[in-house]
Design a protein around this motif. Structure first.
Motif, PDB file in Angstrom:
ATOM      1  N   VAL A 156       0.838  -1.201   0.000  1.00 64.57           N
ATOM      2  CA  VAL A 156       0.000   0.000   0.000  1.00 64.57           C
ATOM      3  C   VAL A 156       0.875   1.254   0.000  1.00 64.57           C
ATOM      4  O   VAL A 156       0.596   2.227  -0.701  1.00 64.57           O
ATOM      5  CB  VAL A 156      -0.969  -0.009   1.203  1.00 64.57           C
ATOM      6  CG1 VAL A 156      -1.626   1.342   1.395  1.00 64.57           C
ATOM      7  CG2 VAL A 156      -2.031  -1.080   1.018  1.00 64.57           C
ATOM      8  N   ALA A 157       1.949   1.227   0.761  1.00 60.94           N
ATOM      9  CA  ALA A 157       2.874   2.366   0.792  1.00 60.94           C
ATOM     10  C   ALA A 157       3.444   2.617  -0.602  1.00 60.94           C
ATOM     11  O   ALA A 157       3.550   3.767  -1.036  1.00 60.94           O
ATOM     12  CB  ALA A 157       3.992   2.114   1.791  1.00 60.94           C
ATOM     13  N   GLY A 158       3.776   1.537  -1.305  1.00 57.13           N
ATOM     14  CA  GLY A 158       4.307   1.674  -2.660  1.00 57.13           C
ATOM     15  C   GLY A 158       3.296   2.263  -3.621  1.00 57.13           C
ATOM     16  O   GLY A 158       3.637   3.125  -4.437  1.00 57.13           O
ATOM     17  N   VAL A 159       2.058   1.829  -3.516  1.00 58.41           N
ATOM     18  CA  VAL A 159       1.004   2.369  -4.381  1.00 58.41           C
ATOM     19  C   VAL A 159       0.835   3.863  -4.108  1.00 58.41           C
ATOM     20  O   VAL A 159       0.753   4.668  -5.033  1.00 58.41           O
ATOM     21  CB  VAL A 159      -0.331   1.606  -4.173  1.00 58.41           C
ATOM     22  CG1 VAL A 159      -1.477   2.305  -4.887  1.00 58.41           C
ATOM     23  CG2 VAL A 159      -0.204   0.169  -4.664  1.00 58.41           C
ATOM     24  N   ALA A 160       0.788   4.230  -2.826  1.00 61.11           N
ATOM     25  CA  ALA A 160       0.620   5.649  -2.479  1.00 61.11           C
ATOM     26  C   ALA A 160       1.807   6.471  -2.970  1.00 61.11           C
ATOM     27  O   ALA A 160       1.629   7.569  -3.506  1.00 61.11           O
ATOM     28  CB  ALA A 160       0.454   5.799  -0.965  1.00 61.11           C
ATOM     29  N   ALA A 161       3.004   5.947  -2.801  1.00 64.59           N
ATOM     30  CA  ALA A 161       4.201   6.677  -3.214  1.00 64.59           C
ATOM     31  C   ALA A 161       4.208   6.920  -4.717  1.00 64.59           C
ATOM     32  O   ALA A 161       4.633   7.987  -5.176  1.00 64.59           O
ATOM     33  CB  ALA A 161       5.458   5.904  -2.806  1.00 64.59           C
ATOM     34  N   HIS A 162       3.723   5.960  -5.496  1.00 68.55           N
ATOM     35  CA  HIS A 162       3.754   6.084  -6.947  1.00 68.55           C
ATOM     36  C   HIS A 162       2.513   6.757  -7.520  1.00 68.55           C
ATOM     37  O   HIS A 162       2.584   7.377  -8.588  1.00 68.55           O
ATOM     38  CB  HIS A 162       3.964   4.716  -7.596  1.00 68.55           C
ATOM     39  CG  HIS A 162       5.301   4.126  -7.279  1.00 68.55           C
ATOM     40  ND1 HIS A 162       6.476   4.649  -7.766  1.00 68.55           N
ATOM     41  CD2 HIS A 162       5.655   3.083  -6.495  1.00 68.55           C
ATOM     42  CE1 HIS A 162       7.496   3.948  -7.310  1.00 68.55           C
ATOM     43  NE2 HIS A 162       7.030   2.997  -6.522  1.00 68.55           N
ATOM     44  N   SER A 163       1.383   6.666  -6.821  1.00 68.88           N
ATOM     45  CA  SER A 163       0.142   7.249  -7.328  1.00 68.88           C
ATOM     46  C   SER A 163      -0.067   8.688  -6.877  1.00 68.88           C
ATOM     47  O   SER A 163      -0.774   9.439  -7.538  1.00 68.88           O
ATOM     48  CB  SER A 163      -1.061   6.424  -6.867  1.00 68.88           C
ATOM     49  OG  SER A 163      -0.992   5.122  -7.372  1.00 68.88           O
ATOM     50  N   VAL A 164       0.487   9.041  -5.758  1.00 73.38           N
ATOM     51  CA  VAL A 164       0.284  10.387  -5.197  1.00 73.38           C
ATOM     52  C   VAL A 164       1.631  11.105  -5.270  1.00 73.38           C
ATOM     53  O   VAL A 164       1.957  11.695  -6.288  1.00 73.38           O
ATOM     54  CB  VAL A 164      -0.263  10.310  -3.755  1.00 73.38           C
ATOM     55  CG1 VAL A 164      -0.598  11.688  -3.219  1.00 73.38           C
ATOM     56  CG2 VAL A 164      -1.508   9.408  -3.678  1.00 73.38           C
ATOM     57  N   VAL A 165       2.383  11.080  -4.206  1.00 71.95           N
ATOM     58  CA  VAL A 165       3.769  11.547  -4.157  1.00 71.95           C
ATOM     59  C   VAL A 165       4.465  10.668  -3.135  1.00 71.95           C
ATOM     60  O   VAL A 165       3.834  10.083  -2.257  1.00 71.95           O
ATOM     61  CB  VAL A 165       3.917  13.044  -3.763  1.00 71.95           C
ATOM     62  CG1 VAL A 165       3.396  13.953  -4.858  1.00 71.95           C
ATOM     63  CG2 VAL A 165       3.244  13.340  -2.440  1.00 71.95           C
ATOM     64  N   ARG A 166       5.755  10.596  -3.230  1.00 73.90           N
ATOM     65  CA  ARG A 166       6.517   9.697  -2.370  1.00 73.90           C
ATOM     66  C   ARG A 166       6.210   9.837  -0.871  1.00 73.90           C
ATOM     67  O   ARG A 166       6.001   8.852  -0.187  1.00 73.90           O
ATOM     68  CB  ARG A 166       8.000   9.891  -2.655  1.00 73.90           C
ATOM     69  CG  ARG A 166       8.816   8.727  -2.274  1.00 73.90           C
ATOM     70  CD  ARG A 166      10.258   8.935  -2.719  1.00 73.90           C
ATOM     71  NE  ARG A 166      11.002   7.828  -2.177  1.00 73.90           N
ATOM     72  CZ  ARG A 166      11.672   6.970  -2.889  1.00 73.90           C
ATOM     73  NH1 ARG A 166      11.740   7.098  -4.186  1.00 73.90           N
ATOM     74  NH2 ARG A 166      12.287   5.984  -2.314  1.00 73.90           N
ATOM     75  N   ALA A 209       3.598  10.454   0.508  1.00 73.20           N
ATOM     76  CA  ALA A 209       2.263   9.956   0.831  1.00 73.20           C
ATOM     77  C   ALA A 209       2.317   8.549   1.432  1.00 73.20           C
ATOM     78  O   ALA A 209       1.378   8.129   2.101  1.00 73.20           O
ATOM     79  CB  ALA A 209       1.379   9.943  -0.417  1.00 73.20           C
ATOM     80  N   ALA A 210       3.410   7.836   1.215  1.00 66.61           N
ATOM     81  CA  ALA A 210       3.513   6.453   1.701  1.00 66.61           C
ATOM     82  C   ALA A 210       3.373   6.352   3.223  1.00 66.61           C
ATOM     83  O   ALA A 210       2.497   5.631   3.709  1.00 66.61           O
ATOM     84  CB  ALA A 210       4.819   5.819   1.225  1.00 66.61           C
ATOM     85  N   THR A 228      -0.062   4.927   5.237  1.00 63.61           N
ATOM     86  CA  THR A 228      -0.035   3.763   6.128  1.00 63.61           C
ATOM     87  C   THR A 228      -0.392   4.145   7.560  1.00 63.61           C
ATOM     88  O   THR A 228      -1.026   3.375   8.271  1.00 63.61           O
ATOM     89  CB  THR A 228       1.316   3.037   6.068  1.00 63.61           C
ATOM     90  OG1 THR A 228       2.372   3.957   6.374  1.00 63.61           O
ATOM     91  CG2 THR A 228       1.543   2.424   4.687  1.00 63.61           C
ATOM     92  N   PHE A 229      -0.004   5.346   7.985  1.00 66.68           N
ATOM     93  CA  PHE A 229      -0.386   5.803   9.319  1.00 66.68           C
ATOM     94  C   PHE A 229      -1.903   5.922   9.427  1.00 66.68           C
ATOM     95  O   PHE A 229      -2.512   5.419  10.370  1.00 66.68           O
ATOM     96  CB  PHE A 229       0.258   7.157   9.652  1.00 66.68           C
ATOM     97  CG  PHE A 229      -0.255   7.727  10.944  1.00 66.68           C
ATOM     98  CD1 PHE A 229       0.260   7.290  12.160  1.00 66.68           C
ATOM     99  CD2 PHE A 229      -1.262   8.667  10.949  1.00 66.68           C
ATOM    100  CE1 PHE A 229      -0.231   7.791  13.361  1.00 66.68           C
ATOM    101  CE2 PHE A 229      -1.761   9.176  12.137  1.00 66.68           C
ATOM    102  CZ  PHE A 229      -1.241   8.742  13.351  1.00 66.68           C
ATOM    103  N   ILE A 230      -2.519   6.588   8.453  1.00 66.21           N
ATOM    104  CA  ILE A 230      -3.968   6.784   8.499  1.00 66.21           C
ATOM    105  C   ILE A 230      -4.701   5.452   8.381  1.00 66.21           C
ATOM    106  O   ILE A 230      -5.690   5.209   9.084  1.00 66.21           O
ATOM    107  CB  ILE A 230      -4.423   7.795   7.427  1.00 66.21           C
ATOM    108  CG1 ILE A 230      -3.863   9.175   7.788  1.00 66.21           C
ATOM    109  CG2 ILE A 230      -5.934   7.827   7.302  1.00 66.21           C
ATOM    110  CD1 ILE A 230      -4.053  10.242   6.724  1.00 66.21           C
ATOM    111  N   ALA A 289      -5.544   5.535  -3.167  1.00 64.51           N
ATOM    112  CA  ALA A 289      -4.292   5.932  -3.819  1.00 64.51           C
ATOM    113  C   ALA A 289      -4.345   5.675  -5.320  1.00 64.51           C
ATOM    114  O   ALA A 289      -3.913   6.515  -6.113  1.00 64.51           O
ATOM    115  CB  ALA A 289      -3.104   5.201  -3.195  1.00 64.51           C
ATOM    116  N   ILE A 290      -4.882   4.545  -5.712  1.00 60.89           N
ATOM    117  CA  ILE A 290      -4.994   4.217  -7.138  1.00 60.89           C
ATOM    118  C   ILE A 290      -5.914   5.211  -7.844  1.00 60.89           C
ATOM    119  O   ILE A 290      -5.640   5.655  -8.955  1.00 60.89           O
ATOM    120  CB  ILE A 290      -5.483   2.769  -7.340  1.00 60.89           C
ATOM    121  CG1 ILE A 290      -4.383   1.792  -6.921  1.00 60.89           C
ATOM    122  CG2 ILE A 290      -5.933   2.528  -8.771  1.00 60.89           C
ATOM    123  CD1 ILE A 290      -4.840   0.341  -6.848  1.00 60.89           C
TER     124      ILE A 290
END
Length: 105
Positions: A44-54, A56-57, A61-63, A94-95
């Motif tokens: 999930v962290a990877g998806v957020a980092a690549h779909s939003v901005v780094r 965001a990972a 994951t915290f939220i 994120a996607i």
């Protein structure tokens, strides 16, 4: 030891380190019995980092973890179900994310 062996050893070492760190954190928060899907969280962290901005990972994951904890705390779901649901929601968000002011293609 060849390059492939060194890379494999490094990956194993990283996985072992993450599993150990997870155990240390769980113990620090007095959550020793909780099972964490480390690979699921990292995914999930990877998806957020690549779909939003780094950055965001960790935020994502915290939220997601907070949401899972809240769901578990009010008895809405088991540990495993609340974590899986929170990670699924975070992954989908994120996607589906598009920057404000831009239109999805």
């Amino acid at each position: 030891m060849g390059i492939d062996d060194e890379l494999e050893a490094d990956v194993k070492s990283q996985e072992e380190t993450l599993e150990e760190w997870c155990r240390v954190l769980l113990q620090a928060f007095e959550l020793e019995g909780v099972e964490v899907d480390v690979n699921g969280v990292l995914s999930v962290a990877g998806v957020a980092a690549h779909s939003v901005v780094r950055p965001a990972a960790p935020l994502t994951t915290f939220i997601a973890g907070y949401a899972a904890g809240m769901a578990r705390g009010i008895g809405q779901a088991t540990d495993a179900d609340s974590m899986a649901a929170a990670l699924d929601v975070a992954r989908k968000a994120a996607i589906d994310y598009t920057e404000p002011g831009t239109e999805a293609e």
